[in-house]
Write a protein that holds these residues in place. Structure first.
Motif, PDB file in Angstrom:
ATOM      1  N   ALA A  22       0.847  -1.196   0.000  1.00 48.00           N
ATOM      2  CA  ALA A  22       0.000   0.000   0.000  1.00 48.00           C
ATOM      3  C   ALA A  22       0.880   1.243   0.000  1.00 48.00           C
ATOM      4  N   ALA A  23       0.368   2.288  -0.616  1.00 44.53           N
ATOM      5  CA  ALA A  23       1.100   3.554  -0.626  1.00 44.53           C
ATOM      6  C   ALA A  23       1.157   4.105   0.796  1.00 44.53           C
ATOM      7  N   PRO A  24       2.301   4.622   1.206  1.00 43.27           N
ATOM      8  CA  PRO A  24       2.395   5.170   2.560  1.00 43.27           C
ATOM      9  C   PRO A  24       1.499   6.399   2.708  1.00 43.27           C
ATOM     10  N   ALA A  25       1.071   6.647   3.935  1.00 44.93           N
ATOM     11  CA  ALA A  25       0.273   7.837   4.199  1.00 44.93           C
ATOM     12  C   ALA A  25       1.109   9.063   3.870  1.00 44.93           C
ATOM     13  N   ASN A  26       0.456  10.068   3.325  1.00 42.31           N
ATOM     14  CA  ASN A  26       1.175  11.247   2.886  1.00 42.31           C
ATOM     15  C   ASN A  26       0.639  12.464   3.630  1.00 42.31           C
ATOM     16  N   ALA A  27       1.231  12.783   4.763  1.00 44.86           N
ATOM     17  CA  ALA A  27       0.819  13.925   5.567  1.00 44.86           C
ATOM     18  C   ALA A  27       1.376  15.196   4.947  1.00 44.86           C
ATOM     19  N   ALA A  28       0.499  16.077   4.518  1.00 47.93           N
ATOM     20  CA  ALA A  28       0.937  17.348   3.943  1.00 47.93           C
ATOM     21  C   ALA A  28       1.384  18.284   5.067  1.00 47.93           C
ATOM     22  N   PRO A  29       2.549  18.908   4.927  1.00 44.61           N
ATOM     23  CA  PRO A  29       3.083  19.762   5.997  1.00 44.61           C
ATOM     24  C   PRO A  29       2.128  20.865   6.455  1.00 44.61           C
ATOM     25  N   GLY A  30       1.381  21.452   5.560  1.00 45.06           N
ATOM     26  CA  GLY A  30       0.488  22.548   5.940  1.00 45.06           C
ATOM     27  C   GLY A  30      -0.806  22.124   6.595  1.00 45.06           C
ATOM     28  N   ASP A  31      -1.070  20.838   6.656  1.00 46.34           N
ATOM     29  CA  ASP A  31      -2.330  20.366   7.224  1.00 46.34           C
ATOM     30  C   ASP A  31      -2.424  20.583   8.725  1.00 46.34           C
ATOM     31  N   VAL A  32      -1.312  20.451   9.416  1.00 43.48           N
ATOM     32  CA  VAL A  32      -1.286  20.600  10.871  1.00 43.48           C
ATOM     33  C   VAL A  32      -0.062  21.445  11.227  1.00 43.48           C
ATOM     34  N   ALA A  33      -0.257  22.435  12.082  1.00 47.70           N
ATOM     35  CA  ALA A  33       0.851  23.318  12.457  1.00 47.70           C
ATOM     36  C   ALA A  33       0.700  23.769  13.902  1.00 47.70           C
ATOM     37  N   LEU A  34       1.827  24.045  14.531  1.00 44.91           N
ATOM     38  CA  LEU A  34       1.876  24.517  15.919  1.00 44.91           C
ATOM     39  C   LEU A  34       2.424  25.930  15.945  1.00 44.91           C
ATOM     40  N   SER A  35       1.891  26.745  16.857  1.00 44.80           N
ATOM     41  CA  SER A  35       2.443  28.081  17.081  1.00 44.80           C
ATOM     42  C   SER A  35       2.446  28.351  18.584  1.00 44.80           C
ATOM     43  N   THR A  36       3.303  29.284  18.993  1.00 42.62           N
ATOM     44  CA  THR A  36       3.369  29.690  20.392  1.00 42.62           C
ATOM     45  C   THR A  36       3.116  31.180  20.487  1.00 42.62           C
ATOM     46  N   VAL A  86       3.546  34.294  23.661  1.00 40.90           N
ATOM     47  CA  VAL A  86       4.060  34.555  24.999  1.00 40.90           C
ATOM     48  C   VAL A  86       3.622  35.944  25.423  1.00 40.90           C
ATOM     49  N   GLU A  87       3.091  36.036  26.633  1.00 37.06           N
ATOM     50  CA  GLU A  87       2.771  37.323  27.238  1.00 37.06           C
ATOM     51  C   GLU A  87       3.311  37.273  28.659  1.00 37.06           C
ATOM     52  N   GLY A  88       4.334  38.094  28.923  1.00 32.23           N
ATOM     53  CA  GLY A  88       5.010  38.006  30.214  1.00 32.23           C
ATOM     54  C   GLY A  88       5.685  36.647  30.314  1.00 32.23           C
ATOM     55  N   ASN A  89       5.358  35.877  31.326  1.00 37.17           N
ATOM     56  CA  ASN A  89       5.893  34.519  31.475  1.00 37.17           C
ATOM     57  C   ASN A  89       4.835  33.463  31.188  1.00 37.17           C
ATOM     58  N   SER A  90       3.778  33.850  30.507  1.00 38.14           N
ATOM     59  CA  SER A  90       2.690  32.939  30.186  1.00 38.14           C
ATOM     60  C   SER A  90       2.824  32.448  28.744  1.00 38.14           C
ATOM     61  N   LEU A  91       2.963  31.144  28.587  1.00 39.29           N
ATOM     62  CA  LEU A  91       3.101  30.509  27.271  1.00 39.29           C
ATOM     63  C   LEU A  91       1.783  29.869  26.875  1.00 39.29           C
ATOM     64  N   THR A  92       1.322  30.156  25.681  1.00 36.48           N
ATOM     65  CA  THR A  92       0.142  29.504  25.118  1.00 36.48           C
ATOM     66  C   THR A  92       0.569  28.812  23.829  1.00 36.48           C
ATOM     67  N   VAL A  93       0.190  27.554  23.686  1.00 38.25           N
ATOM     68  CA  VAL A  93       0.505  26.763  22.500  1.00 38.25           C
ATOM     69  C   VAL A  93      -0.799  26.473  21.772  1.00 38.25           C
ATOM     70  N   SER A  94      -0.788  26.690  20.465  1.00 41.88           N
ATOM     71  CA  SER A  94      -1.967  26.467  19.634  1.00 41.88           C
ATOM     72  C   SER A  94      -1.621  25.521  18.493  1.00 41.88           C
ATOM     73  N   ILE A  95      -2.560  24.657  18.163  1.00 39.65           N
ATOM     74  CA  ILE A  95      -2.380  23.741  17.039  1.00 39.65           C
ATOM     75  C   ILE A  95      -3.546  23.918  16.083  1.00 39.65           C
ATOM     76  N   VAL A  96      -3.211  24.145  14.819  1.00 34.31           N
ATOM     77  CA  VAL A  96      -4.192  24.263  13.751  1.00 34.31           C
ATOM     78  C   VAL A  96      -4.309  22.895  13.084  1.00 34.31           C
ATOM     79  N   ASN A  97      -5.530  22.443  12.849  1.00 33.26           N
ATOM     80  CA  ASN A  97      -5.778  21.153  12.199  1.00 33.26           C
ATOM     81  C   ASN A  97      -6.642  21.393  10.970  1.00 33.26           C
ATOM     82  N   HIS A  98      -6.021  21.332   9.789  1.00 30.59           N
ATOM     83  CA  HIS A  98      -6.750  21.516   8.539  1.00 30.59           C
ATOM     84  C   HIS A  98      -7.112  20.178   7.889  1.00 30.59           C
ATOM     85  N   THR A  99      -7.078  19.111   8.676  1.00 30.84           N
ATOM     86  CA  THR A  99      -7.488  17.813   8.152  1.00 30.84           C
ATOM     87  C   THR A  99      -8.948  17.589   8.527  1.00 30.84           C
ATOM     88  N   GLN A 100      -9.497  16.527   8.062  1.00 33.86           N
ATOM     89  CA  GLN A 100     -10.861  16.144   8.429  1.00 33.86           C
ATOM     90  C   GLN A 100     -10.854  15.086   9.526  1.00 33.86           C
TER      91      GLN A 100
END
Length: 165
Positions: free
Chosen positions: A23-37, A39-53
């Motif tokens: 079977a063909a291997p799964a092909n995860a497109a780089p732009g489908d899922v991404a992480l960003s951070t 920071v405000e003061g010493n507070s870190l927030t992490v967000s993940i975007v999911n453009h898959t179904q």
């Protein structure tokens, strides 16, 4: 007749195995899922975007570049609307974030080298607090290519909160 039945049964039973091996291997497109951070003061927030179904299981780790004992991590389910992880208070320093997201009930993976194979993203970097003579406790975030993915969430306002999903 016995030989043709045996051959037919063998072929029917072997077909799924052959299909799985070739079977063909799964092909995860780089732009489908991404992480960003952010920071405000010493507070870190992490967000993940999911453009898959698909629903994903994701984990991230932020480790201080100068004090490896300062490590922060979280994990959880990420739906198709994405996810903003609860803010964490982090110590001053420069950090590197590695992460991975796996498709639930599937073979696709997204994330950074060492966490996802093959990697689909570069590590995320951010700085908290006073660094090299700076004053104040302003944080910064840099995902390496300066393009960022926060546009997927909306813009950061003066309060530093992310727009709604």
């Amino acid at each position: 007749m016995k030989k043709s039945v045996r051959t037919g049964v063998t072929a029917v039973l072997a077909a799924p195995l052959v299909a799985a091996v070739f079977a063909a291997p799964a092909n995860a497109a780089p732009g489908d899922v991404a992480l960003s951070t952010s920071v405000e003061g010493n507070s870190l927030t992490v967000s993940i975007v999911n453009h898959t179904q698909n629903q994903l299981t994701c984990a991230w780790t932020a480790v201080s570049d100068t004090s490896p004992q300062n490590e922060y991590t979280d994990f959880g389910l990420v739906g198709t609307e994405g996810r903003v992880f609860n803010a964490q208070t982090v110590e001053d320093g420069s950090y590197t974030v590695n992460w991975v997201c796996d498709q639930m009930f599937g073979d696709e993976h997204w994330g950074t080298d060492g966490f996802a194979d093959p990697p689909t993203a570069d590590v995320e970097h951010f700085t908290v607090g006073q660094q090299h003579g700076e004053s104040g406790s302003l944080g910064s975030s840099d995902n390496g290519d300066n393009s960022g993915i926060l546009g997927s969430f909306g813009s950061l306002g003066s309060s530093g909160s992310l727009g709604s999903f």
